[in-house]
Design a protein around this motif. Structure first.
Motif, PDB file in Angstrom:
ATOM      1  N   LYS A 383       0.789  -1.238   0.000  1.00 14.73           N
ATOM      2  CA  LYS A 383       0.000   0.000   0.000  1.00 14.73           C
ATOM      3  C   LYS A 383       0.816   1.280   0.000  1.00 14.73           C
ATOM      4  O   LYS A 383       0.302   2.344  -0.343  1.00 14.73           O
ATOM      5  CB  LYS A 383      -0.924   0.024   1.230  1.00 14.73           C
ATOM      6  N   SER A 384       2.082   1.208   0.430  1.00 19.61           N
ATOM      7  CA  SER A 384       2.852   2.461   0.556  1.00 19.61           C
ATOM      8  C   SER A 384       4.366   2.214   0.472  1.00 19.61           C
ATOM      9  O   SER A 384       5.142   2.982   1.015  1.00 19.61           O
ATOM     10  CB  SER A 384       2.524   3.148   1.882  1.00 19.61           C
ATOM     11  N   PHE A 385       4.778   1.139  -0.206  1.00 21.59           N
ATOM     12  CA  PHE A 385       6.200   0.791  -0.269  1.00 21.59           C
ATOM     13  C   PHE A 385       6.805   0.727   1.133  1.00 21.59           C
ATOM     14  O   PHE A 385       7.919   1.192   1.367  1.00 21.59           O
ATOM     15  CB  PHE A 385       6.971   1.767  -1.173  1.00 21.59           C
ATOM     16  N   GLY A 386       6.032   0.153   2.074  1.00 21.25           N
ATOM     17  CA  GLY A 386       6.555  -0.050   3.428  1.00 21.25           C
ATOM     18  C   GLY A 386       6.760   1.248   4.196  1.00 21.25           C
ATOM     19  O   GLY A 386       7.789   1.438   4.840  1.00 21.25           O
ATOM     20  N   THR A 387       5.761   2.118   4.131  1.00 20.71           N
ATOM     21  CA  THR A 387       5.927   3.462   4.707  1.00 20.71           C
ATOM     22  C   THR A 387       4.736   3.851   5.576  1.00 20.71           C
ATOM     23  O   THR A 387       3.604   3.428   5.318  1.00 20.71           O
ATOM     24  CB  THR A 387       6.044   4.502   3.572  1.00 20.71           C
ATOM     25  N   THR A 388       4.988   4.688   6.587  1.00 19.22           N
ATOM     26  CA  THR A 388       3.907   5.277   7.362  1.00 19.22           C
ATOM     27  C   THR A 388       4.199   6.770   7.603  1.00 19.22           C
ATOM     28  O   THR A 388       5.126   7.318   7.005  1.00 19.22           O
ATOM     29  CB  THR A 388       3.670   4.479   8.669  1.00 19.22           C
ATOM     30  N   CYS A 389       3.398   7.412   8.467  1.00 18.18           N
ATOM     31  CA  CYS A 389       3.557   8.850   8.706  1.00 18.18           C
ATOM     32  C   CYS A 389       4.873   9.149   9.435  1.00 18.18           C
ATOM     33  O   CYS A 389       5.598   8.238   9.813  1.00 18.18           O
ATOM     34  CB  CYS A 389       2.376   9.340   9.546  1.00 18.18           C
ATOM     35  N   HIS A 390       5.187  10.432   9.642  1.00 16.21           N
ATOM     36  CA  HIS A 390       6.433  10.791  10.337  1.00 16.21           C
ATOM     37  C   HIS A 390       6.190  11.640  11.577  1.00 16.21           C
ATOM     38  O   HIS A 390       7.108  11.950  12.324  1.00 16.21           O
ATOM     39  CB  HIS A 390       7.369  11.543   9.403  1.00 16.21           C
ATOM     40  N   GLY A 391       4.950  12.068  11.794  1.00 16.96           N
ATOM     41  CA  GLY A 391       4.657  12.929  12.934  1.00 16.96           C
ATOM     42  C   GLY A 391       3.174  13.204  12.887  1.00 16.96           C
ATOM     43  O   GLY A 391       2.412  12.442  12.267  1.00 16.96           O
ATOM     44  N   SER A 392       2.764  14.300  13.518  1.00 19.35           N
ATOM     45  CA  SER A 392       1.343  14.635  13.385  1.00 19.35           C
ATOM     46  C   SER A 392       1.128  15.562  12.204  1.00 19.35           C
ATOM     47  O   SER A 392       0.083  15.538  11.569  1.00 19.35           O
ATOM     48  CB  SER A 392       0.804  15.230  14.679  1.00 19.35           C
ATOM     49  N   GLY A 393       2.129  16.376  11.867  1.00 22.85           N
ATOM     50  CA  GLY A 393       2.016  17.258  10.700  1.00 22.85           C
ATOM     51  C   GLY A 393       1.366  18.581  11.056  1.00 22.85           C
ATOM     52  O   GLY A 393       0.434  18.649  11.854  1.00 22.85           O
ATOM     53  N   ARG A 394       1.848  19.639  10.435  1.00 24.59           N
ATOM     54  CA  ARG A 394       1.352  20.976  10.753  1.00 24.59           C
ATOM     55  C   ARG A 394      -0.040  21.229  10.196  1.00 24.59           C
ATOM     56  O   ARG A 394      -0.376  20.756   9.120  1.00 24.59           O
ATOM     57  CB  ARG A 394       2.288  22.032  10.146  1.00 24.59           C
ATOM     58  N   VAL A 395      -0.823  22.015  10.949  1.00 18.46           N
ATOM     59  CA  VAL A 395      -2.047  22.586  10.387  1.00 18.46           C
ATOM     60  C   VAL A 395      -1.933  24.110  10.285  1.00 18.46           C
ATOM     61  O   VAL A 395      -2.635  24.734   9.512  1.00 18.46           O
ATOM     62  CB  VAL A 395      -3.330  22.237  11.180  1.00 18.46           C
ATOM     63  N   LEU A 396      -1.070  24.702  11.116  1.00 18.57           N
ATOM     64  CA  LEU A 396      -0.846  26.154  11.046  1.00 18.57           C
ATOM     65  C   LEU A 396       0.603  26.392  10.647  1.00 18.57           C
ATOM     66  O   LEU A 396       1.501  25.682  11.101  1.00 18.57           O
ATOM     67  CB  LEU A 396      -1.069  26.802  12.419  1.00 18.57           C
ATOM     68  N   SER A 397       0.841  27.426   9.829  1.00 22.98           N
ATOM     69  CA  SER A 397       2.216  27.797   9.508  1.00 22.98           C
ATOM     70  C   SER A 397       2.838  28.408  10.767  1.00 22.98           C
ATOM     71  O   SER A 397       2.131  28.765  11.717  1.00 22.98           O
ATOM     72  CB  SER A 397       2.236  28.812   8.374  1.00 22.98           C
ATOM     73  N   ARG A 398       4.161  28.566  10.741  1.00 19.26           N
ATOM     74  CA  ARG A 398       4.835  29.153  11.903  1.00 19.26           C
ATOM     75  C   ARG A 398       4.268  30.545  12.208  1.00 19.26           C
ATOM     76  O   ARG A 398       4.014  30.876  13.358  1.00 19.26           O
ATOM     77  CB  ARG A 398       6.335  29.280  11.632  1.00 19.26           C
ATOM     78  N   ASN A 399       4.094  31.359  11.150  1.00 13.74           N
ATOM     79  CA  ASN A 399       3.577  32.719  11.345  1.00 13.74           C
ATOM     80  C   ASN A 399       2.183  32.708  11.955  1.00 13.74           C
ATOM     81  O   ASN A 399       1.893  33.459  12.879  1.00 13.74           O
ATOM     82  CB  ASN A 399       3.529  33.477  10.010  1.00 13.74           C
ATOM     83  N   GLN A 400       1.333  31.849  11.410  1.00 12.42           N
ATOM     84  CA  GLN A 400      -0.029  31.736  11.953  1.00 12.42           C
ATOM     85  C   GLN A 400       0.013  31.325  13.424  1.00 12.42           C
ATOM     86  O   GLN A 400      -0.743  31.855  14.246  1.00 12.42           O
ATOM     87  CB  GLN A 400      -0.831  30.696  11.161  1.00 12.42           C
ATOM     88  N   ALA A 401       0.903  30.378  13.734  1.00 12.57           N
ATOM     89  CA  ALA A 401       0.993  29.891  15.119  1.00 12.57           C
ATOM     90  C   ALA A 401       1.412  31.021  16.053  1.00 12.57           C
ATOM     91  O   ALA A 401       0.846  31.181  17.144  1.00 12.57           O
ATOM     92  CB  ALA A 401       1.977  28.725  15.201  1.00 12.57           C
ATOM     93  N   VAL A 402       2.387  31.818  15.618  1.00 15.77           N
ATOM     94  CA  VAL A 402       2.864  32.921  16.467  1.00 15.77           C
ATOM     95  C   VAL A 402       1.725  33.917  16.694  1.00 15.77           C
ATOM     96  O   VAL A 402       1.478  34.347  17.822  1.00 15.77           O
ATOM     97  CB  VAL A 402       4.098  33.623  15.843  1.00 15.77           C
ATOM     98  N   LYS A 403       1.018  34.259  15.611  1.00 16.55           N
ATOM     99  CA  LYS A 403      -0.090  35.220  15.724  1.00 16.55           C
ATOM    100  C   LYS A 403      -1.126  34.748  16.736  1.00 16.55           C
ATOM    101  O   LYS A 403      -1.646  35.505  17.525  1.00 16.55           O
ATOM    102  CB  LYS A 403      -0.770  35.391  14.365  1.00 16.55           C
ATOM    103  N   LYS A 404      -1.424  33.466  16.680  1.00 21.03           N
ATOM    104  CA  LYS A 404      -2.507  32.937  17.493  1.00 21.03           C
ATOM    105  C   LYS A 404      -2.091  32.596  18.932  1.00 21.03           C
ATOM    106  O   LYS A 404      -2.882  32.749  19.851  1.00 21.03           O
ATOM    107  CB  LYS A 404      -3.035  31.657  16.813  1.00 21.03           C
ATOM    108  N   TYR A 405      -0.850  32.136  19.106  1.00 14.58           N
ATOM    109  CA  TYR A 405      -0.495  31.553  20.403  1.00 14.58           C
ATOM    110  C   TYR A 405       0.627  32.256  21.163  1.00 14.58           C
ATOM    111  O   TYR A 405       1.025  31.788  22.233  1.00 14.58           O
ATOM    112  CB  TYR A 405      -0.170  30.067  20.237  1.00 14.58           C
ATOM    113  N   ALA A 406       1.120  33.412  20.631  1.00 16.65           N
ATOM    114  CA  ALA A 406       2.192  34.127  21.343  1.00 16.65           C
ATOM    115  C   ALA A 406       1.733  34.444  22.761  1.00 16.65           C
ATOM    116  O   ALA A 406       0.629  34.939  22.975  1.00 16.65           O
ATOM    117  CB  ALA A 406       2.550  35.410  20.598  1.00 16.65           C
ATOM    118  N   GLY A 407       2.553  34.105  23.740  1.00 18.94           N
ATOM    119  CA  GLY A 407       2.243  34.417  25.129  1.00 18.94           C
ATOM    120  C   GLY A 407       1.375  33.368  25.824  1.00 18.94           C
ATOM    121  O   GLY A 407       1.221  33.402  27.034  1.00 18.94           O
ATOM    122  N   LEU A 408       0.819  32.440  25.071  1.00 20.99           N
ATOM    123  CA  LEU A 408      -0.106  31.466  25.675  1.00 20.99           C
ATOM    124  C   LEU A 408       0.525  30.089  25.923  1.00 20.99           C
ATOM    125  O   LEU A 408       0.054  29.315  26.750  1.00 20.99           O
ATOM    126  CB  LEU A 408      -1.335  31.263  24.756  1.00 20.99           C
TER     127      LEU A 408
END
Ligand code: 5GP
Ligand code: MN
Ligand code: MN
Length: 466
Positions: A383-408
């Motif tokens: 199904k995937s040449f013997g492969t699986t995922c590597h992490g959870s993977g981003r949903v927000l870019s770094r910039n978006q994350a900073v905007k939303k979560y700075a200080g929290l």
């Protein structure tokens, strides 16, 4: 774009406009709906247009936008007539994860959490600078590029057991002669360092065991403390990628498609062969980088607890490999690109000492949620040449994350009793746990798709962020 759900955990992107094969995305319906964007599906389609691609252009449930290939992307090409693409490997060649078990219980660890984490912060340097990297001569560096962990073994910086518990035994054959001086210069002082941003070192507690037999065989116990390291080939690998992407742009026989980031070369072309050789050198460098980090983690635990942590596994999640796979009933040699994807060879396919179990597959989640050890399932070969995922993977870019979560983020980690030592405040916000998909859902999806199954779950105790 025609995307169809073909079973509970599989989406198919039908062949169209120059695609040689369909796209396949493994994901649950919920995860797909809330976290898979059109841009990364476009990237899956672009990859399907590359010459010599076999079966399908695949993506794992942690898929998100990358350079050329999506992160979470998997693509195999005929090893004779196909192509190799630096964008299918990524700028951080052999970025990957290592996990050690300490033999120390959570309760034994807690009284020393601060001292030990602070020592780890000092001993395994983080951030963009390279202070305190291992000092090596240029002839040593050349040997590291050529032979990876064999060099570390010969210099008493790795044991046989470490080599046995590293993907490809930490040593991939290559000439060591296709890495530029500039790349060597950048890597020279960075061995044993974390680097910046997404790279981390985390002390964890084993909080759940799904398969006691396998956990035992991998050497992991309930409530024990493990240490996970995420780092790659630092400036050296980045420079190799930069050098070869530039050379490919200038070479007239490179393969160009609609997306300039997907620049590639025939595997059997002078520049293709050189890139593969240089990529392998950078991969060996990364294996040694993680090994030295492990070596330093060991000395910190020896100092504080008198125990020597054991390596469970060290693996790559940004790499292209020559492998044999059965395609249409026949064994063939292919080049598998895994870009933010992890090899997960099951029992029978994994090499020694994991022939009977499959090798451990390390999946970091985030510093505020959890991480997993999985093992590959037999179906993944097809199904995937013997492969699986590597992490959870981003949903927000770094910039978006900073905007939303700075200080929290500080408060959130405090509430979760996670002690954080970030190189900068900025990195803590960029890496806010909410900027990643839910790791439990991602693991559910790879299990549901029969790619890999959970063995152990760990929760964060303290974290050093690059
Ligand atoms: P990448 O190689 O794509 O940068 O990241 C690999 C994965 O590591 C991410 O998808 C994310 O799930 C995970 N991750 C990022 N930061 C942390 C952390 O501090 N701790 C843990 N356990 N996982 C993390
Ligand atoms: Mn990396
Ligand atoms: Mn990585």
């Amino acid at each position: 774009m025609n995307v169809r759900r073909i079973d509970d955990y599989t989406y198919m992107i039908d062949k169209e406009n120059g695609m040689n094969v369909p796209g396949i995305v493994y994901s649950s319906e919920e995860l797909f709906k809330k976290s898979v964007d059109e841009g990364s599906l476009k990237q899956v389609m672009n990859v399907a247009k590359l010459p010599g691609i076999i079966k399908a252009s695949y993506a794992m449930p942690d898929i998100h936008l990358g350079y050329g290939f999506p992160i979470g992307g998997v693509a195999a090409f005929d090893a004779e007539t196909g192509i190799i693409s630096p964008g299918g490997v990524g700028y951080d060649i052999n970025c990957g994860v290592a996990l050690v078990s300490t033999g120390i219980s959570f309760d034994e660890f807690m009284p020393k959490i601060k001292e030990v984490t602070d020592d780890l912060f000092i001993e395994i340097p983080s951030g963009l600078t390279s202070r305190k990297g291992l000092k090596v001569s240029s002839s040593d560096l050349n040997e590291i590029l050529r032979s990876g962990l064999k060099w570390a073994y010969e210099h008493d910086l790795a044991t046989r057991d470490d080599m046995d518990h590293t993907e490809d035994h930490g040593s991939i054959e290559n000439s060591g002669e296709n890495v530029s001086k500039a790349a060597q210069q950048r890597g020279m002082s960075q061995i044993g360092t974390l680097g910046a941003g997404n790279h981390f070192l985390e002390v964890q507690k084993v909080s759940q065991i799904f398969d006691y037999d396998l956990a035992g065989k991998f050497g992991i116990k309930m409530n024990e403390v493990t240490v996970m390291v995420h780092t790659g080939s630092r400036g050296l690998g980045h420079q190799v990628a930069t050098d070869y992407i530039r050379m490919l742009r200038e070479a007239d026989y490179s393969v160009k498609t609609s997306d300039p980031e997907l620049i590639s070369a025939p595997v059997r072309s002078p520049i293709g062969e050189k890139y593969i050789d240089a990529m392998r050198s950078a991969a060996n460098f990364a294996f040694v980088n993680r090994q030295i980090a492990i070596y330093r983690i060991r000395s910190v635990f020896e100092k504080h607890f008198g125990v020597t942590p054991r390596l469970i596994y060290s693996l790559a999640h940004n790499i292209a490999k020559e492998e044999n796979h059965v395609v249409d009933g026949e064994s063939m040699k292919v080049i598998v690109h895994r870009k933010g994807a992890t090899r997960a060879f099951p029992a029978g396919k994994a090499s020694s000492p994991f022939e009977d179990t499959g090798h451990p597959v390390l999946i970091p989640g985030s510093m505020g949620t959890a991480s997993y050890v999985l093992v590959g399932l037999r179906d993944n070969l097809d199904k995937s040449f013997g492969t699986t995922c590597h992490g959870s993977g981003r949903v927000l870019s770094r910039n978006q994350a900073v905007k939303k979560y700075a200080g929290l983020v500080e408060k959130e980690l405090q509430e979760k009793n996670v002690y954080a030592r970030p190189a900068t405040k900025q990195v803590l916000y960029e890496e806010a746990p909410e900027s990643y998909k839910n790791v439990d859902e991602v693991v559910d999806a790879v299990y549901g798709a029969s790619l890999a199954k959970p063995v152990v779950k760990m929760i964060p105790v303290s974290v050093v962020k690059g």
